[in-house]
Design a protein around this motif. Structure first.
Motif, PDB file in Angstrom:
ATOM      1  N   ALA A 132       0.834  -1.206   0.000  1.00 55.78           N
ATOM      2  CA  ALA A 132       0.000   0.000   0.000  1.00 55.78           C
ATOM      3  C   ALA A 132       0.864   1.249   0.000  1.00 55.78           C
ATOM      4  CB  ALA A 132      -0.920  -0.012   1.217  1.00 55.78           C
ATOM      5  N   VAL A 133       1.967   1.200   0.742  1.00 56.70           N
ATOM      6  CA  VAL A 133       2.896   2.337   0.746  1.00 56.70           C
ATOM      7  C   VAL A 133       3.485   2.536  -0.641  1.00 56.70           C
ATOM      8  CG1 VAL A 133       5.103   3.174   1.646  1.00 56.70           C
ATOM      9  CG2 VAL A 133       3.444   2.132   3.184  1.00 56.70           C
ATOM     10  N   PHE A 134       3.888   1.432  -1.279  1.00 57.60           N
ATOM     11  CA  PHE A 134       4.423   1.532  -2.638  1.00 57.60           C
ATOM     12  C   PHE A 134       3.403   2.152  -3.592  1.00 57.60           C
ATOM     13  CE2 PHE A 134       7.479  -2.291  -2.030  1.00 57.60           C
ATOM     14  CZ  PHE A 134       8.365  -1.469  -1.358  1.00 57.60           C
ATOM     15  N   ASP A 135       2.144   1.742  -3.434  1.00 55.85           N
ATOM     16  CA  ASP A 135       1.108   2.280  -4.317  1.00 55.85           C
ATOM     17  C   ASP A 135       0.939   3.786  -4.112  1.00 55.85           C
ATOM     18  OD1 ASP A 135       0.688  -0.229  -5.323  1.00 55.85           O
ATOM     19  OD2 ASP A 135      -1.024  -0.685  -4.026  1.00 55.85           O
ATOM     20  N   ARG A 136       1.011   4.222  -2.850  1.00 52.77           N
ATOM     21  CA  ARG A 136       0.910   5.659  -2.582  1.00 52.77           C
ATOM     22  C   ARG A 136       2.109   6.399  -3.172  1.00 52.77           C
ATOM     23  NH1 ARG A 136      -1.110   3.840   2.445  1.00 52.77           N
ATOM     24  NH2 ARG A 136       0.899   4.136   3.471  1.00 52.77           N
ATOM     25  N   TRP A 137       3.272   5.764  -3.075  1.00 48.64           N
ATOM     26  CA  TRP A 137       4.471   6.379  -3.664  1.00 48.64           C
ATOM     27  C   TRP A 137       4.294   6.575  -5.177  1.00 48.64           C
ATOM     28  CZ3 TRP A 137       8.934   3.081  -1.131  1.00 48.64           C
ATOM     29  CH2 TRP A 137       9.091   3.495   0.192  1.00 48.64           C
ATOM     30  N   LYS A 138       3.714   5.555  -5.815  1.00 53.47           N
ATOM     31  CA  LYS A 138       3.545   5.650  -7.268  1.00 53.47           C
ATOM     32  C   LYS A 138       2.586   6.777  -7.646  1.00 53.47           C
ATOM     33  CE  LYS A 138       4.587   0.761  -7.935  1.00 53.47           C
ATOM     34  NZ  LYS A 138       4.059  -0.581  -8.236  1.00 53.47           N
ATOM     35  N   GLU A 139       1.568   7.020  -6.788  1.00 50.47           N
ATOM     36  CA  GLU A 139       0.665   8.144  -7.039  1.00 50.47           C
ATOM     37  C   GLU A 139       1.418   9.471  -6.912  1.00 50.47           C
ATOM     38  OE1 GLU A 139      -2.596   7.837  -4.387  1.00 50.47           O
ATOM     39  OE2 GLU A 139      -3.258   5.870  -5.123  1.00 50.47           O
ATOM     40  N   LEU A 140       2.288   9.546  -5.916  1.00 48.56           N
ATOM     41  CA  LEU A 140       3.085  10.767  -5.739  1.00 48.56           C
ATOM     42  C   LEU A 140       4.045  10.981  -6.904  1.00 48.56           C
ATOM     43  CD1 LEU A 140       4.003  10.439  -1.953  1.00 48.56           C
ATOM     44  CD2 LEU A 140       2.468  12.125  -2.957  1.00 48.56           C
ATOM     45  N   LEU A 141       4.471   9.901  -7.519  1.00 44.46           N
ATOM     46  CA  LEU A 141       5.464   9.961  -8.589  1.00 44.46           C
ATOM     47  C   LEU A 141       5.029  10.868  -9.727  1.00 44.46           C
ATOM     48  CD1 LEU A 141       7.967   8.900 -10.048  1.00 44.46           C
ATOM     49  CD2 LEU A 141       6.659   6.884 -10.704  1.00 44.46           C
ATOM     50  N   VAL A 142       3.750  10.856 -10.030  1.00 45.55           N
ATOM     51  CA  VAL A 142       3.255  11.628 -11.166  1.00 45.55           C
ATOM     52  C   VAL A 142       3.569  13.114 -11.004  1.00 45.55           C
ATOM     53  CG1 VAL A 142       1.191  12.303 -12.451  1.00 45.55           C
ATOM     54  CG2 VAL A 142       1.424   9.954 -11.577  1.00 45.55           C
TER      55      VAL A 142
END
Length: 527
Positions: A132-142
């Motif tokens: 879940a943390v990784f998924d949130r990171w990927k959202e921030l990546l944009v």
């Protein structure tokens, strides 16, 4: 409690029914979404349900558990397996574990199985949280690639991400050849003396320091900036190649002149890739701790030296013993965590390190105070356990014993800190007096005599005597010389040798520097 999907597989109907209905799966976080009596049916269920965990027998007729695990990987990479096996099927179990099975349960099943499955549940939940943390990171990546990268690197350096995880996630947003670049780490802070003497200005000085250093580093390098737990600035610097390190060192050298106040800093060597980045980070923090003790700046040479893997980590052990001397449980915990990073070589090496550490601690307690019967008994039990338990368990045992020893010391301090340190220094001064005739009486030798680290002893000595060890030693040599000048007919050369100075010219110069008069003049004046 979040329920995880569970599929149970066994080709014996009675066992399958018993495992499904006898145990209260919901109470430990599982929902049984299906059962199967062979691997083929189980594979269909896995495709339909995408379970979190499959509890499967190994030996089955149509498709065994090993083949089921291998084929299930193509359907769901996130499904975890727990295998059931009789004692005679141990080789199958080993193959299952090699394929990634989380746990191995020996038949017949009993209540112990539920304890095992609780561990499986905790592991799966932890992995889901991490994902879940990784998924949130990927959202921030944009929106923020640079911030995303810095955030991941910080978690990698503090051991919250593995090497494989940082490589995989960093590759999502950049094509930079990180693994080919060289990295160094700079740790810097305002000298702590300002926090004591000029508290109102300390924060302002810190802000000025970090802003200045970050601005100057960014003029020549790509970097990431963080803060240590005690607020020091940590700068991860991408050198690209080793030759650019000299500019960073020049920047550090110029900080005092530019800002006009004292700082403490450390600079690591340059290392390559993500693994090198973590090595530089750990090295820099260790060096910074030593720099704070020495009240100076420190750096490693650029050329990387070969590390001796089996060398006892004296510096880390010294920090633990020092924390025990100070009766500081917080420092003790930090030092033990640091010591843990020296373990992992091999079971035998780790046990040797822990044994040495316990012996050194016992010696310190024997020489000072706190080695009561209970502490002595616990240490003896620890020594007797060295061949019984794993190094990880021994590490925790050792830590608990040391914590208990600190509490025992706190309960039995025979006097205040000032008198405590005075006794160390008094013993050292008596040793110096006894060996004044020796040339080259080093601080290390005297520190060994009182069982203190030389650096720590030097600071304690200066605190008690208001002068450095060297100043005190030379002053005592001159005092002995004054006594000999007035009570004997020895020549200047003989007196010089009698106080451990073989060069009479140097002795005469030293005498005049301290007393303001030549030895011959002193003798005439006081005859």
């Amino acid at each position: 409690m979040q329920l995880l999907k569970l599929i149970i597989v066994d080709d014996e109907r009675i066992i399958l029914q018993g495992m499904t209905t006898t145990f209260d799966w919901n109470s430990i976080g599982f929902q049984v979404v299906g059962t199967a009596m062979n691997g083929e049916d189980a594979l269909k269920l896995i495709e339909e349900e995408l379970p979190d965990v499959v509890l499967t027998d190994i030996r089955m007729k149509k498709m065994d558990g090993i083949t089921l695990m291998e084929r299930a990987k193509a359907i769901s990479l996130n499904t975890q397996f727990v295998v059931l096996s009789a004692y005679k099927d141990f080789e199958y179990a080993k193959r299952a574990c090699a394929l990634g099975a989380l746990e191995y349960i020996v038949k017949p099943v009993n209540d112990e199985m539920m304890e095992t499955m609780k561990r499986v549940y905790d592991h799966c939940i932890a992995e889901k949280q991490k994902q879940a943390v990784f998924d949130r990171w990927k959202e921030l990546l944009v929106d923020n690639k640079e911030g995303f990268g810095a955030y991941m690197i910080e978690h990698y350096l503090t051991d919250e991400l593995t090497l494989d995880e940082i490589k995989a996630n960093y590759a999502l947003f950049t094509k930079d050849e990180v693994e080919k670049h060289n990295y160094t780490v700079l740790c810097m802070d305002v000298d702590i003396v300002y926090k004591v003497k000029e508290y109102s200005e300390f924060s302002a000085k810190r802000f000025a320091l970090f802003s200045y250093v970050e601005k100057k580093i960014k003029e020549n390098y790509h970097m990431w900036a963080y803060k240590s737990p005690d607020g020091a600035g940590i700068f991860i610097v991408d050198l690209e190649d080793h030759d650019k390190l000299y500019k960073l060192k020049m920047l550090v050298d110029n900080v005092r002149n530019e800002l006009g106040f004292d700082v403490i800093s450390s600079v690591s060597k340059a290392f390559t890739g993500f693994e090198g980045m973590r090595k530089a980070y750990n090295q820099c923090l260790q060096l910074y701790s030593l720099a704070c003790e020495l009240e100076t700046d420190l750096e490693y040479n650029v050329v990387e030296e070969r590390e001796e893997e089996n060398r006892y980590p004296y510096e880390r052990a010294r920090r633990i013993i020092s924390a025990m001397r100070k009766n500081d449980e917080g420092l003790l915990k930090e030092a033990f965590i640091d010591f843990l990073s020296a373990l992992g070589k091999s079971e035998s090496t780790d046990k040797f390190f822990l044994h040495q550490l316990a012996v050194h601690a016992e010696q310190m307690l024997q020489e000072t105070y706190g080695l009561n019967d209970e502490v002595r008994t616990r240490l003896q039990e620890f020594y007797g356990s060295l061949f019984k338990y794993s190094s990880s368990r021994l590490f925790h045992m050792c830590y608990e014993i040391f914590l208990y020893a600190v509490k025992a010391r706190k309960d039995s301090i025979p006097y205040g800190d000032e008198q405590y340190y005075n006794e160390y220094v008094s013993k050292a001064c008596a040793f110096i007096e006894e060996h004044l005739d020796e040339e080259g009486l080093s601080i290390g030798r005297v520190a060994d005599e009182v069982h203190l680290n030389p650096i720590y002893f030097g600071r304690v000595f200066k605190s008690v005597k208001n002068m450095s060890y060297k100043q005190y030693l030379l002053k005592q040599k001159v005092e002995r010389a004054k006594e000999l000048l007035l009570t004997t007919d020895a020549s200047i050369m003989e007196i010089s040798c009698a106080v451990g100075i073989s060069n009479a010219s140097y002795f005469t110069k030293l005498f005049k520097q301290i007393e303001g008069i030549l030895p011959s003049g002193y003798k005439e004046k006081n005859a």
